[in-house]
Every structure is written in structure tokens, then in C-alpha cells.
Write a protein that holds these residues in place. Sequence first.
Motif, PDB file in Angstrom:
ATOM      1  N   ILE A  10       0.862  -1.175   0.000  1.00  0.00           N
ATOM      2  CA  ILE A  10       0.000   0.000   0.000  1.00  0.00           C
ATOM      3  C   ILE A  10       0.904   1.232   0.000  1.00  0.00           C
ATOM      4  N   LEU A  13       1.629   4.505   3.133  1.00  0.00           N
ATOM      5  CA  LEU A  13       1.274   4.032   4.469  1.00  0.00           C
ATOM      6  C   LEU A  13       2.416   3.149   4.975  1.00  0.00           C
ATOM      7  N   GLU A  52      -2.025  -8.322   3.612  1.00  0.00           N
ATOM      8  CA  GLU A  52      -1.839  -8.633   5.040  1.00  0.00           C
ATOM      9  C   GLU A  52      -2.448  -7.512   5.865  1.00  0.00           C
ATOM     10  N   SER A  53      -2.865  -7.867   7.082  1.00  0.00           N
ATOM     11  CA  SER A  53      -3.410  -6.851   7.976  1.00  0.00           C
ATOM     12  C   SER A  53      -2.258  -6.001   8.517  1.00  0.00           C
ATOM     13  N   ILE A  54      -2.599  -4.861   9.117  1.00  0.00           N
ATOM     14  CA  ILE A  54      -1.524  -4.016   9.648  1.00  0.00           C
ATOM     15  C   ILE A  54      -0.800  -4.726  10.802  1.00  0.00           C
TER      16      ILE A  54
ATOM     17  N   ILE B  10      -5.393  10.201  -0.726  1.00  0.00           N
ATOM     18  CA  ILE B  10      -4.539   9.027  -0.538  1.00  0.00           C
ATOM     19  C   ILE B  10      -5.427   7.793  -0.661  1.00  0.00           C
ATOM     20  N   HIS B  12      -6.691   3.907  -0.311  1.00  0.00           N
ATOM     21  CA  HIS B  12      -6.627   2.825   0.687  1.00  0.00           C
ATOM     22  C   HIS B  12      -6.495   3.300   2.135  1.00  0.00           C
ATOM     23  N   LEU B  13      -6.721   4.594   2.377  1.00  0.00           N
ATOM     24  CA  LEU B  13      -6.608   5.112   3.745  1.00  0.00           C
ATOM     25  C   LEU B  13      -7.821   6.003   4.010  1.00  0.00           C
ATOM     26  N   ILE B  48      -8.407  11.284   3.024  1.00  0.00           N
ATOM     27  CA  ILE B  48      -7.383  12.259   3.401  1.00  0.00           C
ATOM     28  C   ILE B  48      -6.794  12.881   2.134  1.00  0.00           C
ATOM     29  N   GLY B  80      -7.218  -2.277  10.522  1.00  0.00           N
ATOM     30  CA  GLY B  80      -6.438  -2.628   9.344  1.00  0.00           C
ATOM     31  C   GLY B  80      -6.561  -4.064   8.890  1.00  0.00           C
ATOM     32  N   VAL B  82      -7.498  -7.060   6.523  1.00  0.00           N
ATOM     33  CA  VAL B  82      -7.533  -7.073   5.054  1.00  0.00           C
ATOM     34  C   VAL B  82      -8.979  -7.073   4.545  1.00  0.00           C
ATOM     35  N   ARG B 117      -9.768  -2.141  -0.685  1.00  0.00           N
ATOM     36  CA  ARG B 117      -9.322  -2.231   0.710  1.00  0.00           C
ATOM     37  C   ARG B 117      -9.019  -0.844   1.275  1.00  0.00           C
ATOM     38  N   VAL B 119      -7.501   0.898   4.927  1.00  0.00           N
ATOM     39  CA  VAL B 119      -7.075   0.937   6.323  1.00  0.00           C
ATOM     40  C   VAL B 119      -7.732   2.182   6.910  1.00  0.00           C
ATOM     41  N   ILE B 121      -8.445   4.931   9.895  1.00  0.00           N
ATOM     42  CA  ILE B 121      -8.014   5.573  11.143  1.00  0.00           C
ATOM     43  C   ILE B 121      -9.271   6.016  11.881  1.00  0.00           C
TER      44      ILE B 121
END
Lengths: 243, 243
Positions: A10, A13, A52-54, B10, B12-13, B48, B80, B82, B117, B119, B121
Amino acid sequence: MSTAWTNDYIAHLSIDCVIFGYQEKNLKVLISNYKFGHDLRGLPGGYIHKKESIDQAALRILKTCTGLDDIYLEQFRVFGEVDRISASPHKNLVRAELEKFDDKFFTTAVTEWMTSRFVCIGYYALVNIAAVDLQPGVLENALEWHDVEKLPELTHDHRHIVECAHNELRENLDKKLIGFNLLPETFTMKQVKELYEAIHGRPFARNNFQKKILDLNILDRINKIFTGAANKAPYLYKFRPKQ
Amino acid sequence: MSTAWTNDYIAHLSIDCVIFGYQEKNLKVLISNYKFGHDLRGLPGGYIHKKESIDQAALRILKTCTGLDDIYLEQFRVFGEVDRISASPHKNLVRAELEKFDDKFFTTAVTEWMTSRFVCIGYYALVNIAAVDLQPGVLENALEWHDVEKLPELTHDHRHIVECAHNELRENLDKKLIGFNLLPETFTMKQVKELYEAIHGRPFARNNFQKKILDLNILDRINKIFTGAANKAPYLYKFRPKQ
């Protein structure tokens, strides 16, 4: 090939890891010493695979540098200022060194990718230094333990990230009892007190401290073995795992 | 034009916001009711901009839906996994509805982008419900306050995100004294107790509670105005801002 490498992750990040260890009564942090010369250092870190997850990414990064599988780790904060990399005095140095380093792998496109804006998820981890098998990566001369109170200059906002992780560790020490991850399997009350003092950076009164820790009701005292000789050795304790 | 829109952010965030309010002795959460039909609901959120910090993005998103500038907010955790979107039973529904919705704006490329996907916050915010001017967005029928204990079905992992934010709020209530952001400027001790009870979901004993709060030494008592009549009104308090 090299752009394919960045395609697996990604973009924008990253994960940076503040890996705490404890040795000779000092709280230590694991620091990367980069191959770029100029004594450039920073936190071990990496990127997140698209699949993969964070948390998996953080565990993979930790395993890569310490060899350890079973690590206590916790995400503690996201660092998302726009200029956290671009305002760094090291940005151009890093970029130039990456391009010099291996121009088959670190092509201009990859270097651009790596030095672009990154929102960084901060993780901290607690490890037993004796169990660690340090594994410097392709860009690292060495991985080094530094006293948290005597850190060398670090790149980007990494010193700020360490300070935030250290605050978090202090706050969670009583609440989550995580400090015991830094001690060997059995320990004396004096060792617990020294660990707390190293993390908080201040002394604790012996009797109050012992009472406070025993009142938490989380330690098992190990019976002394009767040897016939006068036994002045201090009691040993063991952390009682959660039921 | 529409792909240009996603290019500003951005990929995927994302940011999702758990906006807490307090009304009629209940802790409430602000929920988006989407225009997609099917009674689909979720947390207010957004993306973001490439040129704003994550905190700026969260403040912008909060202002967009509440009209408020000056909000107490805090990032509390990153989500986060997947499959947090791909495993959602709503993913295909959202995708189909987005494409139906406005095919000039939500082109296939934009819809792909939005349902890929992410992630996420998580931020939580505390607002005074009376001061809020709800502003549903282009995809929302309405923004609705729901009791935290009686949430409707939410999309993706949004219920889990609310639960984590609620835990964080409970933990930070004493430590950071943030609960006073949910009360009017002056309040009685009974109101403080009711607020704590709503957040913790359990009753507190009156005398102990009053002592505990007064011992924190953070409230100023406002002098009663002498009217000549018998004055049985309770004392009013004000939160004392940090020095």
C-alpha cells in the motif's frame, strides 16, 4: 522488477516500530544504523503488503529484525503530518543514497515512492534482549540498542515517535502490566522496582513499591529450596498468566 | 473529472468518526443513513487529501457533517484487517448502488476505488448536540443520533469501531476529563453524575461520586445569587480550564 516490489505494498502508508528492551537497569530502544554513511539512524520499519493486515505487517517487520515470533506489540498512534518526511533535513540525502545504493533495485521510481509522503502507524513492542537475534536488513549496517535517555540523532520525526511510545509505555505499565514482558521468567522484587524506575526515570520507595506490586495480585512467589545453609537470597517471583 | 476527485486523496486510507453527543441522560452516536435504500447505515467518514494532515482531514469531515469548528477529537485506533470491507455483506450492495447513483460521478473506476481495501483511522469526537447543525452529504438521506446502547445495524466493521471508541471514552473519562465537553457551560453535580452513568452504563453512589469529582479539583462552584426567597436550587459548577 523493482517497481513490481512497490506494487505489492500500500503506497503512502508505513509502519515504524519502537522496540523496547531492558538491560543493565536501562530501558533501551532498537535503532537502525543505515548503510548510507553520514551516521544516519532511524527506527526499524516497513510497509504493508496489500494482502496482510496491519498487525501482520508489524509482526513480520519485528520478526525480520529480531528473529522473534512471539512478541508483545501494540499500535499506539498514527503520525500523519503532511511534511513529516518532506521537511526532514535527511530527505534529499536518503534519496541520493538510495539511488547510488543499487540502481537496479532502487530505481528512480522506487526512490520516489519511498521518499513520498507516508502516513506512519506507530507500533511499540517489548522484547527480552537476551532472546533477540538481530538481523540487519539490506539497507542497514547494524541494528543497535540505545538507551532511551541517550538516543543518537534520528531521521524524520522518529525521535518524536519514540517519545510518544515511551509515554504510552509509562501509561500502560500499571494498567496493562506489560512491563513483565521485559523481565526474565523469574525475578526478584528489586528487579521489578529497577525496571519501573528505568521506565519512569525516577526512584520509587522500596516498601511502598513492594506493597503496590503485591496488591496487584499478579505475581506468584516461588518457594525457596531448603539447603540447610543460611538462606539470605531474596524471594523470586513469577508473573501469573491471565486466567 | 470523477477520477480526478479520487486522485486528490490518498488511496486505501480512510477516516471514520465516532461522534458522541449527550442528550436526555443518554450517550448518543451520530450515524449516517445512506441514500442507498435497504436502511443501510454507517459512521460518518471520508478520505485524506494528499495535502492535509490526518488531523486536518478529521476536522474537515467533522465540520462537514456537524457545522462545528471547535470540536474535541482524538484518534484512537487503526482498523487494518484485510477483509474489513471485502468481507462485509454490504460490499456488493454499496458498489451496485454507487454505480446506479450518479454514473457521471461514481464511474466504475471511482466505485472500484471506494470499495477497495481501506485501512481506517478511527477518531472519536465529543460534541454538544444543541450546537450541532447536521449537514447530510451527497450520499446521505440524513444524519441521525442513536443511543449507543441501541445502535441499528451498521455497515462493515462500524459497530466494532463504535465499541472501541466507547471503551476509549470510558478509559479517558477520568484520565483526561474529556466528559465535560458533553455538558453545557454550567451544570449541577447531578448532571455530571448522570453523564458518567450514561457513559459507563452503571449507577454511581451519590456521595462517593461527588467527593471523587470535587477531589479532582477541576470545577469552580458558582455563587448562588441571594434572592431573599428560600433557595433550594442545587449548586451550579463550571469546568475550570487548564492553567
